[in-house]
Design an enzyme around this catalytic site. Sequence first.
Site, short mmCIF file in Angstrom:
data_model
loop_
_atom_site.label_atom_id
_atom_site.label_comp_id
_atom_site.label_asym_id
_atom_site.label_seq_id
_atom_site.Cartn_x
_atom_site.Cartn_y
_atom_site.Cartn_z
N ASP A 147 0.85 -1.19 0.00
CA ASP A 147 0.00 0.00 0.00
C ASP A 147 0.89 1.24 0.00
OD1 ASP A 147 0.80 -0.66 2.66
OD2 ASP A 147 -0.60 0.86 3.41
N GLU A 211 0.10 -1.07 5.71
CA GLU A 211 1.20 -0.57 6.57
C GLU A 211 1.04 0.92 6.85
OE1 GLU A 211 3.73 1.69 5.94
OE2 GLU A 211 4.68 1.31 7.89
N1 LIG Z 1 5.00 3.86 8.40
C1 LIG Z 1 4.32 5.13 8.32
C2 LIG Z 1 2.88 5.02 8.75
C3 LIG Z 1 2.71 4.62 10.18
C4 LIG Z 1 2.69 5.60 11.15
C5 LIG Z 1 2.49 5.27 12.49
C6 LIG Z 1 2.29 3.91 12.84
C7 LIG Z 1 2.33 2.93 11.85
C8 LIG Z 1 2.55 3.30 10.54
C9 LIG Z 1 5.04 6.19 9.14
O1 LIG Z 1 6.03 5.89 9.76
O2 LIG Z 1 4.62 7.30 9.14
C1 LIG Z 2 11.40 4.75 4.39
C2 LIG Z 2 10.84 4.85 5.76
C3 LIG Z 2 9.46 4.26 5.83
C4 LIG Z 2 8.84 4.40 7.19
C5 LIG Z 2 7.53 3.72 7.25
C6 LIG Z 2 6.58 4.20 6.16
O1 LIG Z 2 6.35 5.40 6.02
O2 LIG Z 2 6.09 3.35 5.42
ZN LIG Z 3 6.77 2.20 4.02
ZN LIG Z 4 5.36 5.28 4.16
#
Ligand SMILES: N[C@@H](Cc1ccccc1)C(=O)O
Ligand SMILES: CCCCCC(=O)O
Ligand SMILES: [Zn+2]
Ligand SMILES: [Zn+2]
Length: 524
Positions: A147, A211
Amino acid sequence: APAADSCSAEMNRARIVKLTASLVLCAFAVFLVALLIRAHTFQPGSWQLRDCLPNNRTLAANFTPEERDELLSVFKGAIQLPTVSTSYSELNITALKSFTDYLPKAFPGVFSSDLVRHEIIANYSHLFTVRGSDPGLRPYFLTAHLDVVPVAEEEWDFPPFSGEESDGYLYGRGTLDDKQSVVAILQGLELLLRRGYRPRRSFYIGLGHDEEVGGYNGAKSIAAELQSRGVKPSFLLDEGSVILDGIISGLQKSAAVIATSEKGFATISLSVTTTTGHASIPPRETSIGILAEAVSRLEKNPMPRMFGRGPERAMIEHLTTEMTFPMKFIMANLWLFSSSVGRYMEQKPATNSLVRTTTTVTQFHAGIKDNVNPPSARALVDVRLHPAHTLKQLLSQIDATVADTRVKVEVINFSPSPPMSSYDETSFGYQLIRTTVVETFPDVAVAPGFCIGITDSRHYQNLTKELYRFSPARLNQEDLARIHGPNERIAVKNYEEIVQFFFLLIQNADFCFLSSADSISLDM
Ligand SMILES: N[C@@H](Cc1ccccc1)C(=O)O
Ligand SMILES: CCCCCC(=O)O
Ligand SMILES: [Zn+2]
Ligand SMILES: [Zn+2]
């Protein structure tokens, strides 16, 4: 006589001052020489003394021109499916279903192999089990997410789901986060199977579909499924960190940072409740005004610097040997310079995120009508906790900064920073990834570190403590803003290197051993 006495006393005083000054200068000179010697001789710990030794691997990662065309068009096809996650309940189901239909067409060898079992988990996530020929070897787990975050199309030079190529770059949402990993893992396996390669060590591939909204259905369900089967992978490799080109000052090489931990995460709500009333008779302060001031105080007073108290210390220590003076001199003496390094790193948003807990006010809701005094105001704060910062410390810091009892502070959700994974010479997963990085990218330095984002890897802590977050995408300072931002893109050459990386990683996992002067031990 008194004049003579006072004169000799004066001379004595002058002599003592001179002596003290030269002693201090001398001590300072010795101290400086000691720092210089340490900088010159500094060696990180013994963790770099031993290597994974790939042996009798038969397949070099040389792809034919036709295969290079194929892997690029397969990647483009994945980018063109707008698998956008907007919120926990707002997913592009149509695109997720198209993605499921796309995979067997893109990877016919994977889906027709009797070594590979494909399962759909939680409707739109995918779990592949690749059976190795040697059941005595502990399996490992490669994961990524299919996603992507929403786009502001008007900010893009090319349509974000077109997969347009320009100047050697492939443009599209997901080219860096994280479809490059999703497709490269399967592509690496596809090219190995096509060459008749049979993995010795079993492994799993988990592809999450949510995710970006927390992974609470995708990764969490994959983790539960694997746990119910008693699967205990020796390590997990997920997204989270990359190859940094020119971002760390004083570094002569690019740095592949393998994240052994990630920041903690919290959503904090700040709210103020007052009463409605006719806007023609306003209170001295409305709920909006009170909350706006509190939010402003939070933005103007960053959390305390914590540089050097988490996994970033090991990262710097690993990279010190690749630094030029004066950075080498400073980084080799972090015991003395860590606070000044923290002050230096906080100047850039990207490195500031390594130095402290960050708070970002991301939503502000208030008011019910333009002529009614606002009964309430609420702000949501996205907090990324430095691994050394506890929730308790964070909340007392927020209370002290907001400093207004009319503002209610609530924790909407919280996920602590996972324990740091190993990275020493006994760490099979780390050494395997490090060796494969060096094989694929001979020009880079490798170091442990931590991920400033939050990844699905936190859902797999019950399966293994050895969680590594790394995708071999090469990013410079400007590229960092492309993640979740406009004009996300990857160099076509770099995407090919990522396929090579997984093509080699799967083989290294079969033939890589931890060696030491005394013995060769097979990772079990
Ligand atoms: N991975 C993404 C979305 C995310 C945020 C917070 C918790 C889980 C996933 C981020 O770091 O922003
Ligand atoms: C490249 C870093 C990714 C952090 C988690 C995300 O935003 O999916
Ligand atoms: Zn990511
Ligand atoms: Zn991301």
